[in-house]
Design a protein around this motif. Sequence first.
Motif, PDB file in Angstrom:
ATOM      1  N   TRP A  97       0.816  -1.217   0.000  1.00 34.89           N
ATOM      2  CA  TRP A  97       0.000   0.000   0.000  1.00 34.89           C
ATOM      3  C   TRP A  97       0.850   1.268   0.000  1.00 34.89           C
ATOM      4  N   SER A  98       1.957   1.256   0.744  1.00 34.16           N
ATOM      5  CA  SER A  98       2.768   2.466   0.855  1.00 34.16           C
ATOM      6  C   SER A  98       3.368   2.860  -0.488  1.00 34.16           C
ATOM      7  N   GLY A  99       3.613   1.867  -1.362  1.00 34.93           N
ATOM      8  CA  GLY A  99       4.181   2.171  -2.664  1.00 34.93           C
ATOM      9  C   GLY A  99       3.144   2.356  -3.752  1.00 34.93           C
ATOM     10  N   LYS A 100       2.094   1.532  -3.731  1.00 35.30           N
ATOM     11  CA  LYS A 100       1.091   1.571  -4.786  1.00 35.30           C
ATOM     12  C   LYS A 100      -0.095   2.476  -4.478  1.00 35.30           C
ATOM     13  N   GLY A 101      -0.297   2.780  -3.199  1.00 33.39           N
ATOM     14  CA  GLY A 101      -1.427   3.607  -2.837  1.00 33.39           C
ATOM     15  C   GLY A 101      -2.724   2.819  -2.783  1.00 33.39           C
ATOM     16  N   VAL A 102      -3.759   3.445  -2.258  1.00 30.82           N
ATOM     17  CA  VAL A 102      -5.049   2.787  -2.056  1.00 30.82           C
ATOM     18  C   VAL A 102      -6.177   3.706  -2.502  1.00 30.82           C
ATOM     19  N   SER A 103      -7.162   3.135  -3.177  1.00 30.78           N
ATOM     20  CA  SER A 103      -8.410   3.848  -3.469  1.00 30.78           C
ATOM     21  C   SER A 103      -9.463   3.338  -2.501  1.00 30.78           C
ATOM     22  N   ILE A 104     -10.066   4.228  -1.749  1.00 26.59           N
ATOM     23  CA  ILE A 104     -11.139   3.850  -0.839  1.00 26.59           C
ATOM     24  C   ILE A 104     -12.452   3.933  -1.600  1.00 26.59           C
ATOM     25  N   VAL A 105     -13.150   2.811  -1.685  1.00 26.76           N
ATOM     26  CA  VAL A 105     -14.399   2.750  -2.437  1.00 26.76           C
ATOM     27  C   VAL A 105     -15.530   2.493  -1.473  1.00 26.76           C
ATOM     28  N   ASN A 106     -16.463   3.437  -1.401  1.00 28.46           N
ATOM     29  CA  ASN A 106     -17.585   3.319  -0.472  1.00 28.46           C
ATOM     30  C   ASN A 106     -18.850   3.058  -1.252  1.00 28.46           C
ATOM     31  N   CYS A 107     -19.483   1.927  -0.982  1.00 28.17           N
ATOM     32  CA  CYS A 107     -20.702   1.561  -1.708  1.00 28.17           C
ATOM     33  C   CYS A 107     -21.543   0.694  -0.805  1.00 28.17           C
ATOM     34  N   SER A 108     -22.839   0.965  -0.736  1.00 29.60           N
ATOM     35  CA  SER A 108     -23.706   0.194   0.143  1.00 29.60           C
ATOM     36  C   SER A 108     -25.130   0.215  -0.355  1.00 29.60           C
ATOM     37  N   ASP A 109     -25.851  -0.858  -0.057  1.00 29.63           N
ATOM     38  CA  ASP A 109     -27.273  -0.891  -0.361  1.00 29.63           C
ATOM     39  C   ASP A 109     -28.088  -0.231   0.748  1.00 29.63           C
ATOM     40  N   GLU A 110     -27.408   0.135   1.830  1.00 31.76           N
ATOM     41  CA  GLU A 110     -28.112   0.751   2.952  1.00 31.76           C
ATOM     42  C   GLU A 110     -28.465   2.205   2.621  1.00 31.76           C
ATOM     43  N   ILE A 111     -29.577   2.673   3.187  1.00 31.04           N
ATOM     44  CA  ILE A 111     -29.901   4.093   3.069  1.00 31.04           C
ATOM     45  C   ILE A 111     -28.904   4.861   3.920  1.00 31.04           C
ATOM     46  N   LYS A 112     -28.254   5.840   3.323  1.00 30.57           N
ATOM     47  CA  LYS A 112     -27.193   6.523   4.037  1.00 30.57           C
ATOM     48  C   LYS A 112     -27.239   8.014   3.744  1.00 30.57           C
ATOM     49  N   ASP A 113     -26.838   8.812   4.736  1.00 32.47           N
ATOM     50  CA  ASP A 113     -26.744  10.242   4.528  1.00 32.47           C
ATOM     51  C   ASP A 113     -25.276  10.634   4.605  1.00 32.47           C
ATOM     52  N   LYS A 114     -25.014  11.953   4.550  1.00 32.00           N
ATOM     53  CA  LYS A 114     -23.628  12.414   4.517  1.00 32.00           C
ATOM     54  C   LYS A 114     -22.860  12.018   5.772  1.00 32.00           C
ATOM     55  N   ASP A 115     -23.536  11.978   6.925  1.00 30.68           N
ATOM     56  CA  ASP A 115     -22.849  11.610   8.163  1.00 30.68           C
ATOM     57  C   ASP A 115     -22.455  10.138   8.161  1.00 30.68           C
ATOM     58  N   VAL A 117     -21.876   8.261   5.447  1.00 34.27           N
ATOM     59  CA  VAL A 117     -20.785   8.100   4.483  1.00 34.27           C
ATOM     60  C   VAL A 117     -19.483   8.609   5.079  1.00 34.27           C
ATOM     61  N   ALA A 118     -19.531   9.761   5.743  1.00 33.40           N
ATOM     62  CA  ALA A 118     -18.323  10.352   6.322  1.00 33.40           C
ATOM     63  C   ALA A 118     -17.706   9.436   7.371  1.00 33.40           C
ATOM     64  N   LYS A 119     -18.531   8.845   8.225  1.00 35.11           N
ATOM     65  CA  LYS A 119     -18.016   7.951   9.255  1.00 35.11           C
ATOM     66  C   LYS A 119     -17.341   6.720   8.633  1.00 35.11           C
ATOM     67  N   GLN A 120     -17.988   6.144   7.612  1.00 31.31           N
ATOM     68  CA  GLN A 120     -17.411   4.980   6.961  1.00 31.31           C
ATOM     69  C   GLN A 120     -16.051   5.310   6.349  1.00 31.31           C
ATOM     70  N   ILE A 121     -15.970   6.464   5.709  1.00 32.53           N
ATOM     71  CA  ILE A 121     -14.719   6.861   5.060  1.00 32.53           C
ATOM     72  C   ILE A 121     -13.623   7.105   6.088  1.00 32.53           C
ATOM     73  N   ARG A 122     -13.968   7.806   7.171  1.00 32.01           N
ATOM     74  CA  ARG A 122     -12.963   8.083   8.213  1.00 32.01           C
ATOM     75  C   ARG A 122     -12.422   6.794   8.803  1.00 32.01           C
ATOM     76  N   ASP A 123     -13.302   5.828   9.067  1.00 28.81           N
ATOM     77  CA  ASP A 123     -12.865   4.566   9.663  1.00 28.81           C
ATOM     78  C   ASP A 123     -11.895   3.815   8.747  1.00 28.81           C
ATOM     79  N   VAL A 124     -12.198   3.819   7.453  1.00 32.16           N
ATOM     80  CA  VAL A 124     -11.338   3.110   6.505  1.00 32.16           C
ATOM     81  C   VAL A 124     -10.001   3.824   6.343  1.00 32.16           C
TER      82      VAL A 124
END
Length: 485
Positions: A97-115, A117-124
Amino acid sequence: MAGLIASIVRSGARVAVVVALAQRLRDRWGQYSALMYMKRNMAVSSKNPYFVKAFSYAANNYIDGYIPLGYNKLRTTLLEKEKQHVERMLEPTKNSWSGKGVSIVNCSDEIKDKDYVAKQIRDVIREVGLSNVVQIVTDNAPLLNVAPTRFASTIVMLKRFRLLKQGHKEMVISEKWSSYKEDNIGKAEFVTEKILSENWWQKIDYILAFTNPIYDVLRSTDTDAPTLHLVHEMWDSMIKKVKSAIYLYERKDEQVLSSFYNVVHSILVQRWTKSSTPLHCLAHSLNPRYYSHQWLRVDPTRVSPHQDIKITNERVKCLKRYFRNEEERRKVNIEFASFSDGRGVFDDHDSLNDIDEVDAKSWWLIHGGKAKFLQPITLRLLGQPSSSSCCERNWSTYSFIHSLKRNKLKPKCAENLVFVHTNLRLLSRKTPQYNKGETMMWDIAGDAFSPIDEENDVLEVVHLSLDEPELERVTFSNDEDINHI
């Protein structure tokens, strides 16, 4: 781009009848594909190398006194042990990961709002490490003003329908077709009229002509393959092909105004504006192929990335954000100047000759070693996808494992099953056996396959991107360790 056909059809009523009939045909196709669902999944399971190995071992080895594993042990301790085993096998990937980098992909069938999505992204981000994150790709969500469409499935059906043109004509002029009229005379006459009309078939050809370039781009980017550095050029080529098809049909010179093309173009531009990011432009700028004389000669309107003002401005934004130290940024800019002009450490014979012969990432690995600031970020960018498809496969797998009929399965257990299944697929794709033998490409059209009329096949259009200030503020504020990503 995913929602184009709906908007285009609303703007051009002349193609509405064709699309409506294609949608009816798609519904019929969905009934057939549902019957094929089980058959295809059984075929894929039989090619699964882990499945094959297990049965081969059981068939060739007699184990006296063996008792099959119990239900409780399989779904608890053994599943947890297998997850830990897979995590150990993933260590080499994580170490890259340190050399190639990482793309964080967030996708869910759950109903979600900005908060959410933001929490999921921060955790990852915390899990993979702040310095390893290159980009974030998020799927559409009800907070993003979604309009469901059937762009891809409609185009696929139209292509198939056009391929069987002669067969359809023979069908409606046969004696057996007359007996079908008794069920619904009005519909039968409508179908007969359209299928025997050459003008109607010409409209189908026209629709396919100007939507095929869009569909091709969607197919090329709707994978987990690294395409971030290719999207910008795909976009430019697509626009030109769409315009050419529309103007050819309308028999107009390019200097003449076309109201229909203007509508299509505005939809495309709107979607691109919401989806593109400065990373697309930076990655485009670092693809050596776009500086070659061979590539530039194909179209006289083409210019090298460093001569395009918009791309240059977006590239500068990225480099300022990535290299906050002015001295480092100055050195990076000097390295980029040498790269784009083919001088300095990039002026040797092999470096210039390989531009058209070697893929971008290999070129940078071979010839970019002396650009100590530019090479690391380039290698990261050239390895990133540009869609959430890889994550969507996880949710397809999840729905396959956990459904209404299996609603007693605990969420943690379902997550462990998805984790093991998905990462075993990832690991198997890196083995030599994946491209040869009876288990070759065993996972293709596996979990991801579903009847064409299911909801998870819907492509969506959004009017809000991840760069929207409100979502970015929620994601990266009030957290000092990640607020500068």
